[in-house]
Every structure is written in structure tokens, then in C-alpha cells.
Write an enzyme that holds these catalytic residues in place. Structure first.
Site, PDB file in Angstrom:
ATOM      1  N   GLU A 142      14.017  19.012 -53.794  1.00 16.52           N
ATOM      2  CA  GLU A 142      15.115  18.851 -52.824  1.00 16.52           C
ATOM      3  C   GLU A 142      16.197  19.925 -52.974  1.00 16.52           C
ATOM      4  O   GLU A 142      17.350  19.622 -53.329  1.00 16.52           O
ATOM      5  CB  GLU A 142      15.723  17.448 -52.955  1.00 16.52           C
ATOM      6  CG  GLU A 142      14.718  16.345 -52.662  1.00 16.52           C
ATOM      7  CD  GLU A 142      15.320  14.944 -52.678  1.00 16.52           C
ATOM      8  OE1 GLU A 142      16.424  14.775 -53.236  1.00 16.52           O
ATOM      9  OE2 GLU A 142      14.678  14.030 -52.145  1.00 16.52           O
ATOM     10  N   GLU A 291       7.804  11.539 -51.206  1.00 13.22           N
ATOM     11  CA  GLU A 291       8.447  10.411 -51.887  1.00 13.22           C
ATOM     12  C   GLU A 291       8.854   9.379 -50.847  1.00 13.22           C
ATOM     13  O   GLU A 291       9.326   9.742 -49.765  1.00 13.22           O
ATOM     14  CB  GLU A 291       9.742  10.850 -52.584  1.00 13.22           C
ATOM     15  CG  GLU A 291       9.556  11.847 -53.676  1.00 13.22           C
ATOM     16  CD  GLU A 291      10.888  12.226 -54.335  1.00 13.22           C
ATOM     17  OE1 GLU A 291      11.918  11.620 -54.020  1.00 13.22           O
ATOM     18  OE2 GLU A 291      10.870  13.142 -55.159  1.00 13.22           O
TER      19      GLU A 291
HETATM   20  C1  GLA Z   1      15.303  11.785 -54.666  1.00 11.70           C
HETATM   21  C2  GLA Z   1      14.581  12.526 -55.769  1.00 11.70           C
HETATM   22  C3  GLA Z   1      13.784  11.645 -56.678  1.00 11.70           C
HETATM   23  C4  GLA Z   1      14.481  10.336 -56.935  1.00 11.70           C
HETATM   24  C5  GLA Z   1      14.749   9.664 -55.623  1.00 11.70           C
HETATM   25  C6  GLA Z   1      15.351   8.290 -55.788  1.00 11.70           C
HETATM   26  O1  GLA Z   1      14.746  11.875 -53.444  1.00 11.70           O
HETATM   27  O2  GLA Z   1      13.763  13.545 -55.280  1.00 11.70           O
HETATM   28  O3  GLA Z   1      13.588  12.350 -57.890  1.00 11.70           O
HETATM   29  O4  GLA Z   1      15.653  10.566 -57.614  1.00 11.70           O
HETATM   30  O5  GLA Z   1      15.645  10.453 -54.891  1.00 11.70           O
HETATM   31  O6  GLA Z   1      15.521   7.647 -54.553  1.00 11.70           O
END
Ligand code: GLA
Length: 660
Positions: A142, A291
Site C-alpha cells: 500500500e 486483502e
Molecule cells: C492494510 C494492510 C494489512 C493490514 C490490513 C488490516 O490493508 O495492508 O497489512 O494491516 O490493512 O485491515
């Protein structure tokens, strides 16, 4: 279709690992993410690498038929990096360096951090780059951190020099005589903090984008130079996040992936369909959901749990819009650390949590549809143009705080989605020839070459919808020297005489489908036809005096091939917007598919014409759905039965139809 999760085996004794992997396998897991954030376990001290544990985890996953995606660990540099090299820490807008321990604390502008990042990735790639058990790489996590250090400032000044060549040119494009901003030399130019010169703000975002492109390039090179077995490279993006221009970052990746979190509340398929389509548009190919939340997150004001069954419709909704993989974050929470309360598939006791059962259902469902989805994607006749420059420009000068460019895009998208019209969300510079209809929601920054590209497509017969705030600025975020829509005035056959941020709503009477009456809100533009062939299709009623009885929307034929440009001047209420979008669709010779409320019907298709139809009930009420004629005699791959012409879907019910 891949199904999986993020696993951080470094948190648990190795004797436990095989049990985890068995449970993964039982849940239908086909892919697992490893090593993200694990830099301190990979390189515990400067130049000493420990990669054996990763190899052993990959071996176990492979034993149970699970492929590995390796994350590069660079979003979490270890303490020895930041302690011995404080220049690696990012500096915030107040000049304070980040402290260690909250990940993403390093600066992508720091040459030292880049050097160490590249080196650790090189080591990993040398070790695993030709390991066929590893199918691909996710770079970092991210991208978002912005550094305000002196190092970043100097790099920004160089970036500007490369772009403008002479300081006079920069001064001219940014109108720097205004408030005596004139710069005599590059070193005087600041990093913008808060509201600033629009040209400077836009350029800084472009510089931040460039920073991340460079950061990513180092890692891509490190991997590609050492990997020759077909491994792919992606990174995980963040939905509407606009801190950088994702089109540029996506260019160097094999495909994009994104992290889909709801936080507080529930899944809204009209909004997330648009984000999936945005992600599919970054490279105009399928994407991964890298994710998503196993029920709940830990960072939202109210971390409510998804309803039972909601996660399953989310999984199929993603697939219906072009996701080729769906991964939960995460398998099991570390006993300590910042995310203890986050959703996971296993509990603190190492046993499945209640959500594991729904995840397993998704895993086994995906197995049923996987073969049919092979080599399929969404094919759309409609494109929505999306530009970061336009969003940056509007967000820097909203003029009406309610004019949120993303919400306006949703306003244009929702009626199409409700009528099950597939949409590609693409950059304004992407090829347009495959589309019959192009919608340009608030395309505020419109460079001349982009306008020429769009004009050529209308000339060739395309139908274009222009909206409020389109064509106001050039590529430097300066006002065009003509009225809106600037370089599209001629093709539009109309110009915007004045724009009004609305305090009171304004009545709008439209003639596009007989008579439709409604209201404009937030924004209204006074249109002046420029050509005898421009037809007024909506008028403002009595409101602020200026708009009373004046044109609110027009249509203008352009070229010999049947091209048309429709211009709408106001942000319309939901009902009127829906009637506008349906009329515009019809003008382009298109139509949607009818379905009951909250039921989505979406098609993925292959080059050879093979089609898979998703019918998804996003609601909490059972619905009876009359299926499109094209699905007659097809089989629902989930229930393994031939479908009748009308099916009944329970709450959160899904059917996936195909010829078998
Ligand atoms: C982000 C991160 C993950 C985790 C999630 C939790 O998107 O990429 O590593 O911390 O949030 O919701």
C-alpha cells in the site's frame, strides 16, 4: 480463481506450521502470501540473511498444494536500518521524523533506504526467483507515505527542472506573479503543505508518483534480473486512494491487486463495483483482491462484523468484476502488535473462528467455478473516464465542499450498475475504440492532447457524455483560456457561460424521455449553445435568477459517423440522473439487463465467446430473478443444476451460470 490468505509463520513455533497449512488446505486455500513485513526476520543484522525459514514454509505450503506469493518486506525496515541510518526515516509536514515501529516509516526518497530495500529484495529474488512454487511477488505494501525532508525537497526541485527546463516556463504555467510567488531559481521552490498554488500542488503529486515509480522500479529490476520462471509482479493498492497516480505505477506491473476493506457498515455493491472496475481499468485486465476482511477489521470507528453470508457475496461480486483471486487478511493474528483485534480465520487458541466456515464455503465454491472462469474477463461497451489530475484539481478547490469527485463518479455509475451495464473505468488517454459510450465525470483537468484523442473518437461515431466541471483546467492546473469544456467546446457545440455552486436546489425540466422533472444540487452550469445543430434537452426552472429558463443539458451531433456529445450542466438528483443515464445509453444504442433491487447480473467472457453469468443477491431479502434469455438451458455451477427461466435467490444468494 485463487483463494487464500496472508500468513505470517514467523510469529509461531515451527512445530505448529503444518497444522496451520492443513487447516488452510481444508478451507480450500490455493494461494498464500508470505514474508511481507518480515524484514527483521529475513535480515536480522546488516548483510546477514536468513531465508531458510521462508523456504521451509514454502515447502509445507507446496506439500498441501498451496502456491506462494512472496511479499517484499520493505514496508517494515528493521530497527538496525532506522537506528544506524536515521536518514531513512520519513519526515512529516511539520518537520518531525517518523519513529520506529509503526511500519511505512521509511522514506522512498531516501537513497539509503532504497539501497537497503533493493539489496534485501535482490537476496530474496536470488533465492526464490526460479522457484516454481512461488508464483509471483507483491512489492511492498500500500504505497502511500509522503516525505517532507530536505532530501525529498531537493529531488522535487530536480523533478521540476526536468519537467519545465527553465524557471521562466514554470513561473508562466503557475502564474507566479500572483502573490509574488515568482521563483528566481529552483532551490527556492517549496514542498506544498496545506493549500498552495494549484500548479505546485499538482506537480508535487506527480513527483510523489514518480518517487513511488522509482522505488518500485528498483524492486522490479531486482526481481526480474533474478527470476526466469514466469513469476509475476504486482503490488496491493488502496481503492480510491489518490495520493499518487496509479495509472503510472501500474504500468510497470504485470497486473494490479487491491485491498478491499469495508471498515464500518456493510458492503454496498454499487460503490464497490466501481472500485473493482477502476482496478480492472488500471491495466485493462483482471486483478486480484489481495486483502479483504475476514468479517471485521480493527481500525474503523465501529469494527462491526459482516453479516453471515455477506462475505460470500463479496467474493463473487469481486469475481464478477474481474478478480482472479480473493485473499483474506489474515490467517491468524500475532499475539502482540498493533492488530491483535483484527478479524482472522483462526483464533488466539489456534482453532478456526466461526468465520472460517464461511471462508471454507467460498473456497469450495471457487473450486466449482474456477475452470469456467479461465481466460474470461468483463467486456464493456461503456467507459467512464477517471483522472487523478482532475480529482487533485477539484479536491484542491472544491468550491462546494460537497462536490466530491468520487461521489460524482458514483452518481454516474450507479444507474448503469443498477441496470447491469458493464463499465470499464479507464484513463482518459486509454484507447476508446472498443466503446460505444464514454462518460467523463467532472474531467476537470483536460490537456489539449487528451481532448484531441476524445474528439477523434467522437468523430469516428462515439457518444460522449460531458458533465459539470469538465474541461476547466490545463495540465498545469491553470484555467484554460476558453470557457468550459475548454478544448472540447467545438465538439460539444456548447460552452459554459457561468458555473454556480448551489446553496438552494434548482428545478430541472428534461425532455430527453418525454418530460422528466427533478432538481439540480451542489453544482449547476449555465450552458450556451454554440452551434445551430445543438439541441437543448433540459432547462433550469426558476431559482437564483441567473439560471432561470436557461439550458441545463444539450446534445450535439458531430462528424459524419453519427458521433454525439451530450452535455449536462448540473449535478442531478438520483432519479433524474438515472433517467439521463438511461437515455444516454439508448442514444449510444445500448441497453441494460433488468433485475430486482440489489440483484446484480454480470457477465465475464472469453475471446472465444464463452460466457459466465453471475447472478448475485446482495440484499437480505430473497428475490425471484428472471434470467437473461442468453442463459437459457445453462447450468448453475454452484448448485450443479440446469436453471429455469426464473430462479429464486435467497438472501445473499449467488448463482454462476455457464454452458457445461
Ligand atoms: C492494510 C494492510 C494489512 C493490514 C490490513 C488490516 O490493508 O495492508 O497489512 O494491516 O490493512 O485491515
Amino acid at each position: 480463481m485463487h483463494f487464500g490468505n496472508a500468513w505470517y509463520p514467523e510469529h509461531w513455533p515451527e512445530e505448529r506450521w503444518e497444522h496451520d497449512v492443513k487447516l488452510m488446505r481444508e478451507a480450500g486455500t490455493t494461494v498464500c502470501r508470505l514474508a511481507e513485513f518480515a524484514w527483521s526476520s529475513i535480515e536480522p543484522t546488516d548483510g546477514c540473511y536468513e531465508l531458510e525459514w521462508i523456504d521451509r514454509a514454502i515447502t509445507l505450503l507446496n506439500k498441501y498444494g498451496i502456491a506462494t506469493v512472496l511479499g517484499t518486506p520493505t514496508a517494515a525496515p528493521p530497527a538496525w536500518v532506522t537506528y544506524y541510518h536515521p536518514d531513512t526515516l520519513a519526515v512529516d509536514p511539520t518537520g518531525r521524523p517518523a519513529s520506529h515501529g509503526n511500519r511505512c516509516h521509511a522514506s522512498a526518497n531516501s537513497p539509503t533506504y532504497l539501497k537497503y530495500s533493493r539489496r534485501v529484495v535482490e537476496h530474496m529474488a536470488r533465492r526464490f526467483g526460479n522457484d516454481t512454487r512461488v508464483i509471483g511477488w507483491q512489492i511492498d505494501n500500500e504505497y502511500h507515505r509522503v516525505d517532507y525532508s530536505d532530501t525529498a525537497k531537493r529531488q522535487f526541485q530536480h523533478f521540476l527542472k526536468d519537467r519545465f527546463v527553465t524557471i521562466d516556463k514554470l513561473n508562466e504555467h503557475w502564474s507566479t506573479r500572483y502573490w509574488s510567488q515568482t521563483y528566481d531559481f529552483w532551490e527556492q521552490i517549496p514542498i506544498p503543505v496545506g493549500a498552495h498554488n494549484p500548479g505546485l500542488m499538482l506537480a508535487f503529486r506527480q513527483f510523489v508518483t514518480f518517487t513511488w515509480q522509482e522505488f518500485q522500479r528498483h524492486q522490479i529490476e531486482a526481481i526480474r534480473n533474478n527470476s526466469h520462471c514466469g513469476q509475476w509482479i504486482t503490488t496491493n493498492l488502496m481503492g480510491w486512494f489518490d495520493g499518487l497516480d496509479t495509472y503510472k505505477v501500474a504500468k510497470d506491473l504485470d497486473f494490479v491487486s487491491w485491498d478491499w476493506y469495508i471498515g464500518t457498515g456493510h458492503h454496498n455493491y454499487l460503490n464497490t463495483g466501481l472500485i473493482h472496475d477502476l482496478n480492472r481499468g488500471f491495466k485493462q485486465k483482471n486483478f486480484w483482491v489481495m486483502e479483504t476482511q475476514p468479517g471485521t477489521v480493527n481500525w474503523s470507528p465501529n469494527n462491526n462484523f459482516l453479516n453471515k453470508g455477506e462475505a460470500r457475496v463479496m467474493a463473487f461480486h469481486a469475481a464478477a468484476h474481474g478478480a482472479d483471486a480473493f485473499l483474506y487478511w489474515q490467517w491468524r493474528s500475532a499475539p502482540g502488535g498493533q492488530e491483535q483485534l483484527h478479524g482472522s480465520l483462526l483464533g488466539a487458541d489456534g482453532n478456526p473462528r466461526p468465520f472460517y466456515e464461511e471462508a471454507s464455503q467460498i473456497g469450495s465454491d471457487f473450486k466449482r467455478v474456477s475452470e469456467a472462469l479461465k481466460d474470461t474477463t468483463v467486456k464493456a461497451d461503456v467507459a467512464i473516464l477517471h483522472s487523478y489530475e482532475a480529482r487533485w484539481a477539484i479536491n484542491a478547490q472544491r468550491h462546494n465542499s460537497e462536490f466530491d469527485p468520487v461521489q460524482y463518479m458514483e452518481q454516474c455509475y450507479h444507474p448503469l450498475a443498477r441496470h447491469n451495464v458493464s463499465v470499464d473505468v479507464i484513463s482518459p488517454n486509454a484507447p476508446l475504440e472498443d466503446y460505444s459510450l464514454v462518460v467523463a465525470p467532472a474531467l476537470n483537468v483536460l490537456p489539449d492532447d487528451t481532448a484531441a484523442h476524445i474528439t477523434a473518437w467522437v468523430q469516428a461515431g462515439g457518444v460522449l457524455l460531458l458533465t459539470p466541471r469538465t474541461g476547466h483546467k490545463d495540465e498545469y492546473d491553470a484555467l484554460h483560456s476558453t470557457l468550459q469544456p475548454g478544448p472540447l467546446r467545438e465538439v460539444a457545440g456548447v460552452e459554459v457561460q457561468e458555473y454556480y455552486s448551489l446553496y438552494d436546489r434548482v428545478p430541472v425540466e428534461a425532455s430527453w424521455d418525454g418530460t422528466s422533472c427533478g432538481e439540480g444540487l451542489i453544482w449547476a452550469e449555465l450552458l450556451r449553445p454554440l452551434s445551430a445543430s445543438t439541441r437543448v434537452v433540459a432547462m433550469y426552472g426558476a431559482s437564483n435568477g441567473w439560471l432561470d429558463g436557461k439550458p441545463a443539458a444539450t446534445i450535439h451531433p458531430f462528424g459524419e459517423a453519427g458521433g454525439k456529445v451530450i452535455v449536462v450542466g448540473a449535478w442531478l438528483d438520483e432519479r433524474l440522473q438515472e433517467s439521463l443515464m438511461l437515455w444516454v445509453l439508448a442514444e449510444a444504442g445500448l441497453s441494460g439487463i433488468e433485475s430486482p433491487p440489489e440483484v446484480e447480473i454480470t457477465v465475464r467472457q472469453a475471446e472465444d465467446g464463452r460466457k459466465v453469468t453471475f447472478v448475485i443477491n446482495h440484499g437480505r431479502e430473497a428475490r425471484s430473478v428472471t434470467l437473461p434469455a442468453s442463459t437459457a438451458g445453462q447450468r448453475d455451477l454452484l448448485s450443479d443444476s440446469i436453471v429455469p427461466a426464473t430462479i429464486s435467490l435467497p438472501a445473499y444468494g449467488v448463482a454462476v451460470l455457464a454452458n457445461t
